[in-house]
Design an enzyme around this catalytic site. Structure first.
Site, PDB file in Angstrom:
ATOM      1  N   TYR A  32       0.834  -1.202   0.000  1.00  3.35           N
ATOM      2  CA  TYR A  32       0.000   0.000   0.000  1.00  3.35           C
ATOM      3  C   TYR A  32       0.866   1.249   0.000  1.00  3.35           C
ATOM      4  O   TYR A  32       2.074   1.182   0.241  1.00  3.35           O
ATOM      5  CB  TYR A  32      -0.943   0.011   1.217  1.00  3.35           C
ATOM      6  CG  TYR A  32      -0.283   0.404   2.514  1.00  3.35           C
ATOM      7  CD1 TYR A  32       0.539  -0.482   3.194  1.00  3.35           C
ATOM      8  CD2 TYR A  32      -0.469   1.675   3.058  1.00  3.35           C
ATOM      9  CE1 TYR A  32       1.154  -0.113   4.379  1.00  3.35           C
ATOM     10  CE2 TYR A  32       0.142   2.047   4.236  1.00  3.35           C
ATOM     11  CZ  TYR A  32       0.948   1.157   4.896  1.00  3.35           C
ATOM     12  OH  TYR A  32       1.564   1.533   6.058  1.00  3.35           O
ATOM     13  N   ARG A  51       8.518   3.436  -4.613  1.00  2.00           N
ATOM     14  CA  ARG A  51       8.501   2.530  -3.459  1.00  2.00           C
ATOM     15  C   ARG A  51       7.441   1.447  -3.653  1.00  2.00           C
ATOM     16  O   ARG A  51       7.657   0.280  -3.302  1.00  2.00           O
ATOM     17  CB  ARG A  51       8.236   3.322  -2.175  1.00  2.00           C
ATOM     18  CG  ARG A  51       8.266   2.429  -0.946  1.00  2.00           C
ATOM     19  CD  ARG A  51       8.190   3.222   0.343  1.00  2.00           C
ATOM     20  NE  ARG A  51       6.927   3.936   0.459  1.00  2.00           N
ATOM     21  CZ  ARG A  51       6.669   4.855   1.388  1.00  2.00           C
ATOM     22  NH1 ARG A  51       7.598   5.165   2.279  1.00  2.00           N
ATOM     23  NH2 ARG A  51       5.502   5.463   1.441  1.00  2.00           N
ATOM     24  N   ARG A 100      -7.169 -21.526  -0.347  1.00  2.00           N
ATOM     25  CA  ARG A 100      -6.279 -20.876   0.603  1.00  2.00           C
ATOM     26  C   ARG A 100      -5.028 -21.737   0.782  1.00  2.00           C
ATOM     27  O   ARG A 100      -5.047 -22.743   1.474  1.00  2.00           O
ATOM     28  CB  ARG A 100      -6.959 -20.683   1.963  1.00  2.00           C
ATOM     29  CG  ARG A 100      -6.072 -19.930   2.944  1.00  2.00           C
ATOM     30  CD  ARG A 100      -6.588 -19.919   4.366  1.00  2.00           C
ATOM     31  NE  ARG A 100      -5.594 -19.362   5.272  1.00  2.00           N
ATOM     32  CZ  ARG A 100      -4.556 -20.026   5.766  1.00  2.00           C
ATOM     33  NH1 ARG A 100      -4.368 -21.304   5.459  1.00  2.00           N
ATOM     34  NH2 ARG A 100      -3.683 -19.430   6.573  1.00  2.00           N
ATOM     35  N   HIS A 102      -0.572 -21.333   1.021  1.00  2.50           N
ATOM     36  CA  HIS A 102       0.451 -20.310   1.250  1.00  2.50           C
ATOM     37  C   HIS A 102       1.139 -19.894  -0.049  1.00  2.50           C
ATOM     38  O   HIS A 102       1.409 -18.722  -0.261  1.00  2.50           O
ATOM     39  CB  HIS A 102       1.502 -20.807   2.250  1.00  2.50           C
ATOM     40  CG  HIS A 102       1.012 -20.802   3.677  1.00  2.50           C
ATOM     41  ND1 HIS A 102      -0.130 -21.449   4.065  1.00  2.50           N
ATOM     42  CD2 HIS A 102       1.497 -20.199   4.782  1.00  2.50           C
ATOM     43  CE1 HIS A 102      -0.328 -21.263   5.358  1.00  2.50           C
ATOM     44  NE2 HIS A 102       0.655 -20.501   5.820  1.00  2.50           N
ATOM     45  N   LYS A 149       6.601  -2.045   2.218  1.00  2.00           N
ATOM     46  CA  LYS A 149       5.391  -1.405   2.749  1.00  2.00           C
ATOM     47  C   LYS A 149       4.204  -2.348   2.577  1.00  2.00           C
ATOM     48  O   LYS A 149       3.288  -2.123   1.770  1.00  2.00           O
ATOM     49  CB  LYS A 149       5.146  -0.048   2.071  1.00  2.00           C
ATOM     50  CG  LYS A 149       4.233   0.869   2.892  1.00  2.00           C
ATOM     51  CD  LYS A 149       4.282   2.281   2.354  1.00  2.00           C
ATOM     52  CE  LYS A 149       3.240   3.196   2.970  1.00  2.00           C
ATOM     53  NZ  LYS A 149       3.378   3.423   4.402  1.00  2.00           N
ATOM     54  N   GLU A 182      12.554   2.971  14.000  1.00  3.90           N
ATOM     55  CA  GLU A 182      11.608   3.981  13.514  1.00  3.90           C
ATOM     56  C   GLU A 182      10.466   4.067  14.509  1.00  3.90           C
ATOM     57  O   GLU A 182      10.625   3.678  15.675  1.00  3.90           O
ATOM     58  CB  GLU A 182      11.147   3.642  12.095  1.00  3.90           C
ATOM     59  CG  GLU A 182      10.498   2.283  11.961  1.00  3.90           C
ATOM     60  CD  GLU A 182       9.967   1.998  10.553  1.00  3.90           C
ATOM     61  OE1 GLU A 182       9.828   2.917   9.743  1.00  3.90           O
ATOM     62  OE2 GLU A 182       9.646   0.821  10.285  1.00  3.90           O
TER      63      GLU A 182
HETATM   64  C1  LIG Z   1       6.400   2.108   9.630  1.00 11.33           C
HETATM   65  C2  LIG Z   1       6.440   3.415   8.924  1.00 11.33           C
HETATM   66  N1  LIG Z   1       7.606   4.094   8.888  1.00 11.33           N
HETATM   67  C3  LIG Z   1       7.700   5.285   8.271  1.00 11.33           C
HETATM   68  C4  LIG Z   1       6.606   5.866   7.651  1.00 11.33           C
HETATM   69  C5  LIG Z   1       6.748   7.196   6.942  1.00 11.33           C
HETATM   70  O1  LIG Z   1       6.741   7.005   5.555  1.00 11.33           O
HETATM   71  P1  LIG Z   1       6.274   8.159   4.550  1.00 11.33           P
HETATM   72  O2  LIG Z   1       7.121   9.356   4.882  1.00 11.33           O
HETATM   73  O3  LIG Z   1       6.577   7.607   3.216  1.00 11.33           O
HETATM   74  O4  LIG Z   1       4.838   8.400   4.806  1.00 11.33           O
HETATM   75  C6  LIG Z   1       5.376   5.192   7.655  1.00 11.33           C
HETATM   76  C7  LIG Z   1       4.218   5.777   6.980  1.00 11.33           C
HETATM   77  O5  LIG Z   1       3.161   5.224   6.933  1.00 11.33           O
HETATM   78  C8  LIG Z   1       5.298   3.940   8.298  1.00 11.33           C
HETATM   79  O6  LIG Z   1       4.146   3.257   8.330  1.00 11.33           O
END
Ligand SMILES: Cc1ncc(COP(=O)(O)O)c(C=O)c1O
Length: 285
Positions: A32, A51, A100, A102, A149, A182
Site C-alpha cells: 500500500y 517505493r 487458501r 500459502h 510497505k 523507527e
Molecule cells: C512504519 C512506517 N515508517 C515510516 C513511515 C513514513 O513514511 P512516509 O514518509 O513515506 O509516509 C510510515 C508511513 O506510513 C510507516 O508506516
C-alpha cells in the site's frame, strides 16, 4: 460521500466489496501507499510510485499500471471527491485465490483499491500552531523485512497499542542492540546541538518518502549538518529535539517521551526550521 476506486471502477466507498478469498485479506499479501495531495497537487508522487513498484517486485506481484496510468487514476479520484486536502490510500493485493494455500497462485488478478480521506495541510513551522507528540519507547518485535510497505501491519499496530496503553500517541522502536529503528507509522530524526541524525536505512525501517524529501532538502540547502547513521538509545536520551516524519504529518515535533519532556517540552528551533523548509519545497517533488 467518499468515492473509491476498485478494480477499474469508481464507486461509493460504502459499495466497494472484495472477495473473502482475497490474499490481502487472508495473508496480508499486498502493498500500500499513502500519498498526500493539497488542492489537487501531490507531494512526492513519483517517490511513492517507486517505493510501491519496489514492494510489488519484492512480492512478485505484477504492477497492474504504468506510472502515468496510476497518476491519471489518482487525479481522477481527487476530482471525484469533494474537498481540498487528502491522503490518498492505494492498495494492490495479490488478488482472490481459488484455494487458501500459502504458495503464490499461478492464476490470479491483483486487486487494486484506492480511496481518499481528508487531512489538514501541515503548517510552516509555527510552534504555537503545531500538534506536539508524546511517545513511548518500546522494543521492536517486528519482522526483518520492514523496508517492504506491506499491508500486514499487525506488528506496527500492536506496538502502537503498547504506546496507547501508557497514554502515548506514538512509539519509538529500539532493536535488540538498543538502536532506534523507527516509529509505528513514522520515521524518526533527533537533534543534538545543530547536528541532525536519523537511523540509516536497512531491513528494520521503511524508507519513508518524507524522510527522503527532508534529507534531500537539507542537502540541497547546504545549511544543515545531518547524518544517516546508527542512533543509539543514549543518543535519543541526550537529544535536544526528536521529530517524527510521515506523509500526512511532514515533520512533527515530539515534546514528551516516556512521560518526560523532550528538550524544553516545546517544539524546538531546529524543528521549526525543518518544517518551514519542508512547507516551502513540498511541491518540488
Ligand atoms: C512504519 C512506517 N515508517 C515510516 C513511515 C513514513 O513514511 P512516509 O514518509 O513515506 O509516509 C510510515 C508511513 O506510513 C510507516 O508506516
Amino acid at each position: 460521500m467518499t468515492v473509491a476506486f476498485l478494480n477499474g471502477e469508481y464507486l461509493p466507498l460504502s459499495e466497494a466489496k472484495i472477495s473473502p478469498m482475497d490474499r490481502g485479506f487472508l495473508f496480508g499479501d499486498g502493498i500500500y501507499e499513502v500519498i498526500p495531495a493539497y488542492h489537487g497537487r501531490f507531494v512526492g508522487f513519483s517517490a511513492h510510485m517507486r517505493r510501491m513498484r519496489d514492494g510489488l517486485a519484492a512480492l512478485q506481484i505484477t504492477d497492474p499500471y504504468q506510472e502515468h496510468a496510476w497518476r491519471d487514476l489518482c487525479q481522477e479520484l481527487l476530482a471525484r471527491n469533494d474537498g481540498d486536502d487528502f491522503g490518498l490510500y492505494l492498495q494492490v493485493s495479490r488478488g482472490p485465490a481459488a484455494q487458501r494455500q500459502h504458495r503464490y497462485p499461478e492464476q490470479v488478478t491483483p486487486t487494486v483499491f484506492a480511496y481518499v480521506f481528508p487531512i489538514a495541510q501541515p503548517g510552516a513551522g509555527d510552534p504555537a500552531a503545531v500538534k506536539c507528540w508524546s511517545v513511548a519507547s518500546v522494543a521492536d518485535r517486528r519482522w526483518q523485512r520492514c523496508q517492504i510497505k506491506s499491508v500486514a501491519l499487525l506488528g506496527n499496530v500492536m506496538h502502537l497499542m503498547e504506546g496507547v496503553a501508557v497514554d502515548a500517541e506514538e512509539v519509538l522502536l529500539f532493536n535488540d542492540r538498543d538502536e532506534l529503528t523507527e516509529a509505528a507509522a513514522c520515521n524518526v530524526f533527533i537533534v543534538q546541538g545543530d547536528h541532525v541524525f536519523t537511523p540509516a536505512l536497512d531491513h528494520q525501517k521503511l524508507p519513508g518518502v518524507t524522510r527522503a524529501l527532508l534529507l534531500d532538502m537539507m542537502h540541497q540547502s547546504g545549511d544543515w549538518t545531518v547524518s544517516e547513521t546508527i542512533v543509539t538509545r543514549a543518543m535519543v536520551d541526550a537529544a535536544d529535539e526528536i521529530w517524527l516524519t510521515s506523509s500526512t504529518k511532514e515533520v512533527a515535533p515530539v515534546t514528551q517521551r516516556d512521560g518526560h519532556p523532550v528538550g524544553g517540552g516545546l517544539p524546538g528551533p531546529m524543528w521549526s526550521r525543518a518544517q518551514q523548509m519542508f512547507a516551502r519545497h513540498r511541491f518540488d517533488y
